[in-house]
Design an enzyme around this catalytic site. Structure first.
Site, PDB file in Angstrom:
ATOM      1  N   HIS A   1       0.846  -1.200   0.000  1.00 21.07           N
ATOM      2  CA  HIS A   1       0.000   0.000   0.000  1.00 21.07           C
ATOM      3  C   HIS A   1       0.875   1.243   0.000  1.00 21.07           C
ATOM      4  CE1 HIS A   1      -3.202  -2.841   1.164  1.00 21.07           C
ATOM      5  NE2 HIS A   1      -4.017  -1.935   0.642  1.00 21.07           N
TER       6      HIS A   1
ATOM      7  N   LYS B   1      -0.804   4.712   4.600  1.00 13.61           N
ATOM      8  CA  LYS B   1      -1.682   3.742   5.275  1.00 13.61           C
ATOM      9  C   LYS B   1      -1.040   3.353   6.598  1.00 13.61           C
ATOM     10  CE  LYS B   1      -4.161  -0.612   4.550  1.00 13.61           C
ATOM     11  NZ  LYS B   1      -5.489  -0.080   4.858  1.00 13.61           N
TER      12      LYS B   1
END
Ligand SMILES: NC(=O)c1ccc[n+]([C@@H]2O[C@H](COP(=O)([O-])OP(=O)(O)OC[C@H]3O[C@@H](n4cnc5c(N)ncnc54)[C@H](OP(=O)(O)O)[C@@H]3O)[C@@H](O)[C@H]2O)c1
Length: 239
Positions: free
Chosen positions: A136, A140
């Site tokens: 990600h 995040k």
């Protein structure tokens, strides 16, 4: 269709754009930024379905209001599932329709389905090490991702010898490794890898934008009206 949008943040806006491009009308927008429009002004007389993407603290009350007002509701807000039993009971009592998915991406839901199919087959034939990898963007904060956890649970359902997951390389045969990587431009990638001494087999889903979620939510809104009960992506996709 006339779609009532509840929540006009990142998802509400993406859903609006997609719904309009598919020929739907927006019956109204409920959001704190538009205090003159209220949810109790809407019902089957002026909307066919509501799509709710707001906030964990607001979702359950919105879902209840829709069901009480006779509006089928597609809900994407996360973090309110401790109330899901009550929502289900209300849908039943009112003969209403509720659609919920923690992830509306069609691709991710197909990925979950194929993940379980492959896990069952790979376990049956044996000889492969399995691991999950999620990549990600650097902002995040939580890891592993919810999607990686659902993926790992899907594998463990077919690998009884895997007793737990570890967010690191596995340290024991009864652990399933979930490796998390954070890279600048990545929206969200999930990979399941099976390795043997002779070959490697991978199942991969790579999200390119949040429009994947909006697409699934609009598909659910097109599918839900006229139905009674509580539904999810497996019902929509026939999985
Ligand atoms: N299921 C899925 O596939 C999926 C995908 C993406 C996101 N989500 C979830 O969907 C939710 C929304 O995500 P987002 O990215 O769109 O968030 P966002 O950009 O923060 O937008 C949420 C919007 O809802 C508004 N809102 C808050 N309380 C409300 C209420 N009682 N009634 C009406 N509107 C209200 C917020 O207003 P204020 O800013 O004034 O509070 C904001 O405009 C989150 O729970 C997120 O985790 C689910």
């Amino acid at each position: 269709m006339n779609i009532l949008l509840i929540g006009y943040g990142k998802m509400g806006r993406a859903i609006e754009a997609l719904a309009l491009s598919r020929g739907h009308q927006i019956a109204g927008i409920i959001d704190p930024s538009r205090p003159d429009v209220q949810l109790d002004q809407f019902g089957p007389h002026n909307a066919d379905v509501a799509i709710e993407f707001t906030h964990p603290d607001a979702a359950f009350a919105n879902v209840q209001a829709c069901l009480r007002q006779g509006l089928p509701v597609v809900c994407g807000s996360t973090g309110w599932l401790h109330h899901f039993g009550e929502a289900r009971a209300l849908a039943q009592e009112k003969g209403g329709a509720l659609f919920y998915a923690s992830n509306y991406s069609v691709g991710v839901n197909l990925f979950f389905h194929f993940n379980e199919y492959i896990a069952a087959k790979m376990h049956q034939f044996g000889g492969y090490d399995v691991q999950v990898r999620e990549i990600h963007h650097v902002h995040k904060v939580d890891q592993p991702s919810g999607t990686a956890l659902t993926t790992a649970e899907g594998i463990m359902r077919h690998y009884p010898e895997k007793k737990r997951w570890r967010n690191d390389p596995a340290q024991a045969p009864d652990e399933l490794a979930i490796i998390s990587e954070r890279l600048a431009e990545t929206v969200g990638t999930h990979v399941v890898t099976y390795s043997s001494p002779v070959d490697v087999l991978e199942l991969k889903h790579e999200a390119l934008s949040r429009e994947g979620f909006a697409h699934g939510a609009v598909l659910a809104a097109e599918w839900l009206p006229g139905k009674q009960g509580v539904f999810g992506m497996k019902d929509l996709l026939g999985l």
